[in-house]
Design an enzyme around this catalytic site. Structure first.
Site: not given
Ligand SMILES: [Zn+2]
Ligand SMILES: [Zn+2]
Length: 192
Positions: A143-144, A147, A153-154, A158, A180
């Site tokens: 996740h990070e 970014h 953010h989705c 996801c 994504c």
């Molecule tokens: Zn985040």
């Molecule tokens: Zn996504």
């Protein structure tokens, strides 16, 4: 610049966590980047980043320090891993934090940070669950790092779903949604 993600231990941390994460991230990001490595340098915890009244480290300050460090060492991406509770701004705690590249310039070195303390069942006085813990570490890491590759953010099913609690973190899948994944391929495919 070679597309390498460096895992950066901050302060004391069980090295086995880094080794396992390296292997899983290498597999996960194999179509997007060159490799995932463990940074040979050790980065200490910093007293000035500790907030004694909150008894937490300020993740914003730590990730900025990592960003300075990875810019100097020209490391494509850095993921710091810290075994301490962290916060940012008004938030009571954060699982992780990342610096999002400006103007989608993916070639500039970027940094992100995750904590592992709140991913352990022991933090909530529950018996440890090793495989669940490792999955949580992997998800927060992806996740990070997402970014740092400009992903926001989705709302789909996801790994880029925003999570504000451990329950939400556990509920999100360990993968990018199609949208994504396509964004990432397009952005990284344009780098050389
Ligand atoms: Zn985040
Ligand atoms: Zn996504």
């Amino acid at each position: 610049m070679k597309k390498v993600i460096y895992l950066q231990k901050i302060g004391d941390l069980d090295t086995i966590i880094l080794k396992k994460l390296k292997k899983k991230l290498n597999w996960f990001f194999k179509e997007f980047i060159d490799s995932v490595e463990i940074s040979p340098d050790s980065i200490p915890l910093k007293e000035s980043e500790y907030n004694p009244s909150r008894r937490q480290y300020n993740g914003s300050l730590t990730v900025r320090r990592l960003h300075k460090y990875c810019s100097e060492s020209k490391h494509f991406r850095t993921l710091g891993i810290i075994d301490k509770d962290i916060f940012s701004g008004e938030l009571k705690f954060i699982f992780g934090i990342a610096i999002i590249p400006k103007k989608q310039d993916l070639n500039s070195p970027e940094a992100s940070l995750i904590q592992i303390m709140r991913l352990k069942e022991g933090f909530y006085n529950r018996p440890e669950n090793k495989s669940q813990f490792e999955l949580r570490v992997l998800k927060e890491a992806i996740h990070e790092l997402g970014h740092t590759f400009c992903l926001k953010h989705c709302n789909n099913k996801c790994v880029m779903q925003f999570s504000n609690s451990l329950l939400e973190a556990d509920e999100k899948p360990t993968k990018f949604c199609l949208s994504c994944s396509k964004k990432l391929k397009d952005l990284l495919g344009n780098l050389n």
